[in-house]
Enzyme design. Structure first.
Site, PDB file in Angstrom:
ATOM      1  N   LYS A  31      -5.261   1.564   7.885  1.00  0.00           N
ATOM      2  CA  LYS A  31      -6.312   0.791   8.543  1.00  0.00           C
ATOM      3  C   LYS A  31      -5.904  -0.665   8.623  1.00  0.00           C
ATOM      4  O   LYS A  31      -5.126  -1.099   7.771  1.00  0.00           O
ATOM      5  CB  LYS A  31      -7.652   0.925   7.821  1.00  0.00           C
ATOM      6  CG  LYS A  31      -7.644   0.670   6.307  1.00  0.00           C
ATOM      7  CD  LYS A  31      -7.324  -0.648   5.692  1.00  0.00           C
ATOM      8  CE  LYS A  31      -7.952  -1.910   6.157  1.00  0.00           C
ATOM      9  NZ  LYS A  31      -7.628  -3.065   5.252  1.00  0.00           N
ATOM     10  N   SER A  50      12.440   1.284   6.120  1.00  0.00           N
ATOM     11  CA  SER A  50      12.191  -0.020   5.524  1.00  0.00           C
ATOM     12  C   SER A  50      13.215  -1.022   6.043  1.00  0.00           C
ATOM     13  O   SER A  50      14.418  -0.796   5.920  1.00  0.00           O
ATOM     14  CB  SER A  50      12.281   0.080   3.993  1.00  0.00           C
ATOM     15  OG  SER A  50      12.247  -1.215   3.427  1.00  0.00           O
ATOM     16  N   ARG A 103      13.764  -3.794   4.760  1.00  0.00           N
ATOM     17  CA  ARG A 103      14.437  -4.397   3.599  1.00  0.00           C
ATOM     18  C   ARG A 103      15.243  -3.382   2.807  1.00  0.00           C
ATOM     19  O   ARG A 103      15.824  -3.718   1.783  1.00  0.00           O
ATOM     20  CB  ARG A 103      13.404  -5.049   2.665  1.00  0.00           C
ATOM     21  CG  ARG A 103      12.703  -6.252   3.258  1.00  0.00           C
ATOM     22  CD  ARG A 103      11.459  -6.567   2.447  1.00  0.00           C
ATOM     23  NE  ARG A 103      10.580  -5.414   2.410  1.00  0.00           N
ATOM     24  CZ  ARG A 103       9.807  -5.076   1.366  1.00  0.00           C
ATOM     25  NH1 ARG A 103       9.808  -5.799   0.275  1.00  0.00           N
ATOM     26  NH2 ARG A 103       9.048  -3.994   1.430  1.00  0.00           N
ATOM     27  N   ILE A 155       0.830  -1.218   0.000  1.00  0.00           N
ATOM     28  CA  ILE A 155       0.000   0.000   0.000  1.00  0.00           C
ATOM     29  C   ILE A 155       0.860   1.262   0.000  1.00  0.00           C
ATOM     30  O   ILE A 155       0.478   2.271  -0.604  1.00  0.00           O
ATOM     31  CB  ILE A 155      -1.020  -0.012   1.178  1.00  0.00           C
ATOM     32  CG1 ILE A 155      -2.126   1.014   0.924  1.00  0.00           C
ATOM     33  CG2 ILE A 155      -0.366   0.248   2.521  1.00  0.00           C
ATOM     34  CD1 ILE A 155      -2.932   0.782  -0.321  1.00  0.00           C
ATOM     35  N   ASP A 171      -9.336  -8.086   7.450  1.00  0.00           N
ATOM     36  CA  ASP A 171      -8.450  -7.059   6.893  1.00  0.00           C
ATOM     37  C   ASP A 171      -9.183  -6.323   5.764  1.00  0.00           C
ATOM     38  O   ASP A 171      -9.287  -5.092   5.806  1.00  0.00           O
ATOM     39  CB  ASP A 171      -7.120  -7.658   6.419  1.00  0.00           C
ATOM     40  CG  ASP A 171      -6.225  -6.592   5.808  1.00  0.00           C
ATOM     41  OD1 ASP A 171      -5.693  -5.760   6.560  1.00  0.00           O
ATOM     42  OD2 ASP A 171      -6.099  -6.543   4.572  1.00  0.00           O
TER      43      ASP A 171
HETATM   44  P1  NAP Z   1       2.610  -5.588   3.057  1.00  0.00           P
HETATM   45  O1  NAP Z   1       2.726  -5.536   1.564  1.00  0.00           O
HETATM   46  O2  NAP Z   1       2.863  -6.857   3.754  1.00  0.00           O
HETATM   47  O3  NAP Z   1       3.563  -4.424   3.588  1.00  0.00           O
HETATM   48  C1  NAP Z   1       3.768  -4.147   4.951  1.00  0.00           C
HETATM   49  C2  NAP Z   1       5.219  -3.666   5.092  1.00  0.00           C
HETATM   50  O4  NAP Z   1       5.445  -3.312   6.450  1.00  0.00           O
HETATM   51  C3  NAP Z   1       6.264  -4.744   4.773  1.00  0.00           C
HETATM   52  O5  NAP Z   1       6.558  -4.770   3.394  1.00  0.00           O
HETATM   53  C4  NAP Z   1       7.442  -4.275   5.581  1.00  0.00           C
HETATM   54  O6  NAP Z   1       8.073  -3.231   4.862  1.00  0.00           O
HETATM   55  C5  NAP Z   1       6.783  -3.660   6.789  1.00  0.00           C
HETATM   56  N1  NAP Z   1       6.721  -4.629   7.893  1.00  0.00           N
HETATM   57  C6  NAP Z   1       6.268  -5.901   7.886  1.00  0.00           C
HETATM   58  N2  NAP Z   1       6.365  -6.464   9.091  1.00  0.00           N
HETATM   59  C7  NAP Z   1       6.915  -5.536   9.880  1.00  0.00           C
HETATM   60  C8  NAP Z   1       7.291  -5.541  11.232  1.00  0.00           C
HETATM   61  N3  NAP Z   1       7.099  -6.604  12.017  1.00  0.00           N
HETATM   62  N4  NAP Z   1       7.838  -4.426  11.731  1.00  0.00           N
HETATM   63  C9  NAP Z   1       8.020  -3.363  10.946  1.00  0.00           C
HETATM   64  N5  NAP Z   1       7.688  -3.302   9.638  1.00  0.00           N
HETATM   65  C10 NAP Z   1       7.141  -4.386   9.120  1.00  0.00           C
HETATM   66  O7  NAP Z   1       1.163  -5.115   3.517  1.00  0.00           O
HETATM   67  P2  NAP Z   1       0.202  -4.054   2.823  1.00  0.00           P
HETATM   68  O8  NAP Z   1      -0.705  -4.738   1.867  1.00  0.00           O
HETATM   69  O9  NAP Z   1       0.975  -2.884   2.326  1.00  0.00           O
HETATM   70  O10 NAP Z   1      -0.707  -3.679   4.070  1.00  0.00           O
HETATM   71  C11 NAP Z   1      -0.228  -2.876   5.116  1.00  0.00           C
HETATM   72  C12 NAP Z   1      -1.441  -2.242   5.780  1.00  0.00           C
HETATM   73  O11 NAP Z   1      -2.114  -1.437   4.802  1.00  0.00           O
HETATM   74  C13 NAP Z   1      -2.460  -3.274   6.277  1.00  0.00           C
HETATM   75  O12 NAP Z   1      -2.974  -2.887   7.519  1.00  0.00           O
HETATM   76  C14 NAP Z   1      -3.558  -3.248   5.214  1.00  0.00           C
HETATM   77  O13 NAP Z   1      -4.835  -3.521   5.751  1.00  0.00           O
HETATM   78  C15 NAP Z   1      -3.483  -1.799   4.749  1.00  0.00           C
HETATM   79  N6  NAP Z   1      -3.984  -1.640   3.379  1.00  0.00           N
HETATM   80  C16 NAP Z   1      -3.536  -2.443   2.374  1.00  0.00           C
HETATM   81  C17 NAP Z   1      -4.077  -2.305   1.098  1.00  0.00           C
HETATM   82  C18 NAP Z   1      -3.594  -3.131  -0.068  1.00  0.00           C
HETATM   83  O14 NAP Z   1      -4.169  -3.012  -1.156  1.00  0.00           O
HETATM   84  N7  NAP Z   1      -2.566  -3.956   0.074  1.00  0.00           N
HETATM   85  C19 NAP Z   1      -5.075  -1.371   0.867  1.00  0.00           C
HETATM   86  C20 NAP Z   1      -5.464  -0.530   1.890  1.00  0.00           C
HETATM   87  C21 NAP Z   1      -4.917  -0.689   3.150  1.00  0.00           C
HETATM   88  P3  NAP Z   1       9.669  -2.980   4.930  1.00  0.00           P
HETATM   89  O15 NAP Z   1      10.324  -4.254   4.602  1.00  0.00           O
HETATM   90  O16 NAP Z   1       9.840  -1.907   3.926  1.00  0.00           O
HETATM   91  O17 NAP Z   1       9.961  -2.533   6.344  1.00  0.00           O
END
Ligand code: NAP
Length: 309
Positions: free
Chosen positions: A90, A35, A37, A13, A167
């Site tokens: 969220k 980040s 990573r 996101i 989610d």
């Molecule tokens: P994601 O692709 O898994 O990304 C989350 C990122 O957070 C990871 O790539 C990592 O980035 C970092 N992270 C993961 N575990 C962590 C930890 N334990 N401590 C610190 N950083 C950590 O997930 P996402 O889809 O972007 O979703 C993230 C949030 O946005 C969720 O709550 C989701 O509900 C919300 N959201 C997502 C979407 C969607 O379309 N995907 C839409 C609206 C809202 P780094 O490696 O860069 O640190």
């Protein structure tokens, strides 16, 4: 004055919405990202930890926390302690107590914004206006999508605090809590857990409306839908016709007539609203969608289903 903001958590996101939307909005400047990573947009400084971020960029104004929800409270608490304004993806936190704690920590000092992106649709605002004061006969939420298509490789969604099907489901509840004219409560819930997962893959909720127990209100969330994906909310009223919100809140029909079908601009709306909050110094914290999910867990009957591979 431009707000110098950093993104914490450079996942899907952050990459799809926060980075491009911040770049388009003159009220914000992306000053850095955090980040684990080391992922970063071209030319934007990246830090491995939030501590390093606050040390190296002392004039930072705000952070947008885009990590999975389970770790968000710690990042937000640290940001508020470092006197930064905070925008939370969220769901804001995995528990209501953590959210109350952040709200209290920010009060009168910094702006805290719990974003509910689905609410930033013109059709949702129109539905809310049309339903104000109306008499509701029924509510039907149908949020069915293919988890493999939308959440590939995201292990955290199956861990405690990862929300599972809630989610995406909480997006529907964020719309419901915005448009319904009367308070609703979870009366019963069935939660379908894959045998090898800590969060549900599907859920059925029945709600009650305080002043009209006869209204039929229900929601169905399912992550096993490999056919047509549906993100629909239907509200039948006694006095305003049949409202259908489709495509996750982007399209509104009333009695079959198209009322709104606007292009998706949820995150543009989020950052415009955040700029207004920063200008006024007010927070925007709404726990209502999270409250319904928590209550569903509290009352939910657990049903075990086949493992998720
Ligand atoms: P994601 O692709 O898994 O990304 C989350 C990122 O957070 C990871 O790539 C990592 O980035 C970092 N992270 C993961 N575990 C962590 C930890 N334990 N401590 C610190 N950083 C950590 O997930 P996402 O889809 O972007 O979703 C993230 C949030 O946005 C969720 O709550 C989701 O509900 C919300 N959201 C997502 C979407 C969607 O379309 N995907 C839409 C609206 C809202 P780094 O490696 O860069 O640190």
């Amino acid at each position: 004055m431009t707000c110098r903001i950093a993104i914490i958590g450079m996942g899907k996101i952050a990459h799809d919405q926060h980075v491009p939307v911040i770049a388009k909005n003159p009220d914000f400047e992306l000053a850095a990202v955090v980040s684990q990573r080391g992922v970063h947009p071209p030319g934007v400084p990246v830090f491995a930890s939030s501590r390093e971020l606050y040390e190296k960029i002392p004039n930072l104004d705000a952070v947008a926390i885009c990590t999975p929800p389970a770790v968000r409270h710690a990042f937000a608490r640290e940001a508020l302690a470092a006197a930064k304004h905070v925008l939370l993806e969220k769901p804001p936190t995995p528990t209501l107590a953590e959210l109350s704690h952040l709200e209290a920590a920010a009060r009168g000092k910094r702006v805290l914004f719990t974003t509910w992106h689905s609410r930033f649709n013109a059709a949702v605002a129109e539905a809310k206006a049309r339903l104000a004061g109306s008499s509701i006969r029924s509510l039907e939420v149908e949020w069915k999508e293919d988890v493999r298509r939308w959440h590939p490789g995201q292990e955290w969604i199956w861990q405690p605090g990862g929300f599972g099907v809630f989610d995406p489901g909480i997006n529907a509840l964020s719309i419901v809590t915005a448009i319904m004219p009367w308070a609703i409560f979870v009366k019963s819930a069935e939660l379908f857990f894959p045998r090898n997962c800590q969060t549900p893959i599907a859920a059925r909720l029945v709600f009650e409306q305080a002043d009209d127990p006869a209204a039929r209100l229900q929601a169905e969330f399912d992550w096993r839908e490999t056919g047509e994906q549906s993100w629909n909310i239907t509200v039948e009223t006694a006095d305003r016709g049949l409202l259908r919100l489709r495509n996750g809140g982007a399209r509104l029909e009333i009695d079959g007539e198209l009322i709104v079908d606007a292009p998706l601009a949820e995150y543009e709306g989020i950052y415009q609203h955040f700029a207004k909050l920063l200008a006024s110094g007010e927070s925007d914290v709404d726990p209502a969608p999270l409250q319904l999910v928590a209550d569903a867990y509290m009352l939910g009957r657990r049903v075990e289903v086949e493992p998720f591979e």
